[in-house]
Design a protein around this motif. Sequence first.
Motif, PDB file in Angstrom:
ATOM      1  N   ILE A 120       0.875  -1.201   0.033  1.00 33.07           N
ATOM      2  CA  ILE A 120      -0.032   0.053  -0.048  1.00 33.07           C
ATOM      3  C   ILE A 120       0.899   1.182   0.044  1.00 33.07           C
ATOM      4  O   ILE A 120       0.416   2.326  -0.645  1.00 33.07           O
ATOM      5  CB  ILE A 120      -0.760  -0.043   1.147  1.00 33.07           C
ATOM      6  CG1 ILE A 120      -2.067  -1.057   0.994  1.00 33.07           C
ATOM      7  CG2 ILE A 120      -1.879   1.406   1.303  1.00 33.07           C
ATOM      8  CD1 ILE A 120      -2.729  -1.467   2.321  1.00 33.07           C
ATOM      9  N   LEU A 121       2.017   1.238   0.773  1.00 34.66           N
ATOM     10  CA  LEU A 121       2.940   2.350   0.738  1.00 34.66           C
ATOM     11  C   LEU A 121       3.712   2.728  -0.529  1.00 34.66           C
ATOM     12  O   LEU A 121       3.756   3.852  -0.742  1.00 34.66           O
ATOM     13  CB  LEU A 121       4.014   2.069   1.880  1.00 34.66           C
ATOM     14  CG  LEU A 121       3.569   2.257   3.198  1.00 34.66           C
ATOM     15  CD1 LEU A 121       4.608   1.894   4.290  1.00 34.66           C
ATOM     16  CD2 LEU A 121       3.165   3.656   3.438  1.00 34.66           C
ATOM     17  N   PHE A 134      -1.388  -0.293  -7.075  1.00 34.51           N
ATOM     18  CA  PHE A 134      -0.789  -0.955  -5.686  1.00 34.51           C
ATOM     19  C   PHE A 134      -1.575  -0.902  -4.501  1.00 34.51           C
ATOM     20  O   PHE A 134      -1.649  -1.892  -3.691  1.00 34.51           O
ATOM     21  CB  PHE A 134       0.387  -0.268  -5.431  1.00 34.51           C
ATOM     22  CG  PHE A 134       1.903  -0.690  -6.562  1.00 34.51           C
ATOM     23  CD1 PHE A 134       1.486  -1.410  -7.567  1.00 34.51           C
ATOM     24  CD2 PHE A 134       2.974   0.375  -6.552  1.00 34.51           C
ATOM     25  CE1 PHE A 134       2.506  -1.512  -8.599  1.00 34.51           C
ATOM     26  CE2 PHE A 134       3.774   0.152  -7.555  1.00 34.51           C
ATOM     27  CZ  PHE A 134       3.759  -0.858  -8.397  1.00 34.51           C
ATOM     28  N   ALA A 135      -2.134   0.302  -4.305  1.00 31.78           N
ATOM     29  CA  ALA A 135      -3.013   0.187  -3.313  1.00 31.78           C
ATOM     30  C   ALA A 135      -4.233  -0.826  -3.271  1.00 31.78           C
ATOM     31  O   ALA A 135      -4.839  -1.309  -2.281  1.00 31.78           O
ATOM     32  CB  ALA A 135      -3.704   1.452  -2.987  1.00 31.78           C
ATOM     33  N   ILE A 136      -4.891  -1.104  -4.491  1.00 28.56           N
ATOM     34  CA  ILE A 136      -5.753  -2.064  -4.664  1.00 28.56           C
ATOM     35  C   ILE A 136      -5.475  -3.435  -3.996  1.00 28.56           C
ATOM     36  O   ILE A 136      -6.184  -4.096  -3.363  1.00 28.56           O
ATOM     37  CB  ILE A 136      -6.573  -1.973  -5.964  1.00 28.56           C
ATOM     38  CG1 ILE A 136      -7.392  -0.511  -6.412  1.00 28.56           C
ATOM     39  CG2 ILE A 136      -7.491  -3.030  -6.241  1.00 28.56           C
ATOM     40  CD1 ILE A 136      -7.704  -0.393  -7.885  1.00 28.56           C
ATOM     41  N   LEU A 190      -6.921  -6.012  -1.248  1.00 27.98           N
ATOM     42  CA  LEU A 190      -7.492  -7.106  -1.738  1.00 27.98           C
ATOM     43  C   LEU A 190      -6.839  -8.233  -0.856  1.00 27.98           C
ATOM     44  O   LEU A 190      -7.455  -9.197  -0.519  1.00 27.98           O
ATOM     45  CB  LEU A 190      -6.975  -7.413  -3.000  1.00 27.98           C
ATOM     46  CG  LEU A 190      -7.471  -8.750  -3.664  1.00 27.98           C
ATOM     47  CD1 LEU A 190      -9.017  -9.220  -3.296  1.00 27.98           C
ATOM     48  CD2 LEU A 190      -7.003  -8.881  -5.153  1.00 27.98           C
ATOM     49  N   GLN A 191      -5.281  -8.148  -0.697  1.00 23.09           N
ATOM     50  CA  GLN A 191      -4.625  -9.250  -0.229  1.00 23.09           C
ATOM     51  C   GLN A 191      -4.882  -9.284   1.558  1.00 23.09           C
ATOM     52  O   GLN A 191      -4.842 -10.556   2.056  1.00 23.09           O
ATOM     53  CB  GLN A 191      -3.016  -9.235  -0.055  1.00 23.09           C
ATOM     54  CG  GLN A 191      -2.505  -9.375  -1.865  1.00 23.09           C
ATOM     55  CD  GLN A 191      -1.048  -9.229  -1.837  1.00 23.09           C
ATOM     56  OE1 GLN A 191      -0.514  -8.381  -1.480  1.00 23.09           O
ATOM     57  NE2 GLN A 191      -0.370 -10.229  -2.601  1.00 23.09           N
ATOM     58  N   SER A 192      -5.206  -7.895   1.920  1.00 22.72           N
ATOM     59  CA  SER A 192      -5.503  -8.044   3.341  1.00 22.72           C
ATOM     60  C   SER A 192      -6.519  -8.701   3.803  1.00 22.72           C
ATOM     61  O   SER A 192      -6.967  -9.119   5.008  1.00 22.72           O
ATOM     62  CB  SER A 192      -5.749  -6.327   3.813  1.00 22.72           C
ATOM     63  OG  SER A 192      -6.930  -6.090   3.274  1.00 22.72           O
TER      64      SER A 192
END
Length: 459
Positions: free
Chosen positions: A328-329, A408-410, A414-416
């Motif tokens: 996310i960063l 990248f944020a998406i 999603l992975q979280s």
Amino acid sequence: MTDTNSPWTYNVLCGLCATGFYCTGAGLFQMTVLPSFILLVGGSNFDVGFAEGLQGLTNLIFALPVGYIADKWSRRACIRIGASLSLLSGACLLLAVLLATADNSTAFAILCAALGLQGICDGIMNGPLVALMDDSCPAGRRSDVETMNAVVYEAASSVGPLVGLVVFLYSGNTWSLSSMKLVIALGVLICQLAIFPCFFMDDRRALGECSEAVHLQERLVGDSGGARELVERNQRASCFGLITVGRVRLVLFLNEVILCLGAGMTVKFFPVFFKQEGHINPALLQAVFASLSALTVVSTLISARISKCAGRLQVIIPCYAVGITCTILLGLLRPYYTVPGVMLPVFLLRCSSMWGAFPLLGSVIADYTPKAQRGRWKALGSITAMGWSGSAAVGGALIDHFGYGITFAITGCLQSLALPTMCSLMPLVAKESELLAAADRTCADDSTSHASEISMQDV
């Protein structure tokens, strides 16, 4: 006296050798050079995603029936067929490299054919090959094998970027077509050496019940304290009784799908991201990926050591949380895209933390997969490869329309979604120390009885 619980069996050693050869060659070009090469030959990020997605699609189509055949017929035969087809895939890729020019539709079509064939090879080989390695390792020692496999993988993968670095420096340190052609051709030739150890793997050298799934090894469980703890875990349930020990494998598979869907949207585009947005030269990018392999080896060894005391899931969950946060960063730090001192450490931390925990996750998956179904489950796991490569097409489209940051944020969000389900498995998944304590007998008797069965088959 021989250690009868040793995980270093014949098939495991052959599998490790195959991993070493393949990763040395693939490390030369797959992560660093191939995406940029496809972009140059195809012309757009969508073409990169399409070519990579085609590999995942063919993997999915062939993996499921082959996994069933491997369980019912022969893992060895499936491995040998896949190894033979990899020669054809390598020949097509070399032909595409030979014909490649900028925006060359013919070379791009052949390149897609090569990646499609490689997807077929992966679907045929990876499921049966890994299943046969799992069949040849006793429960309680699988994290050792998975850790060694990861160390071999990363060490071999680091050799590739280092060789690529030398080639790029020799040819001018630019993303020229001639430089990329040379690196890819050399990598393809080295990859073919993996065929030889694959041909030596044999179903008849697998172990017996001591390599069975944890919750099915009733005759290997004794009256020790560790055995009582294992029995107690096998009787537990979580999520209001929805998740039992028999469903651990299904939950882990769903987690694999979620994680790989997200990873495919971004991981294949990291080299292009650093080239286009970070303006990093080829030599530095090769050095970054070489150092990433070294960092991942260190992370893998540290994670494995801590897991012996704390437990595998207790290590996996924090590592994945750190990696997802870094993903996310990478999307949110847009003002620092051209500052390597900021972006590269975040990238290295992201990859080393997640990839370092992956061997532990693999050992948990193997411990809770019934032996008679391993080929099918490994083949079904190819859906995650489809998610990895197939979602690359989605990632390419998102990047073309919205840019790298939002994509990248998406991915991170999603992975979280996989973290809560991992937490729900903590009461059910046994520590390896408990598995070893629960063994009422060594694998010696089990291996002896299995060997006698083999000798009867040969009569």
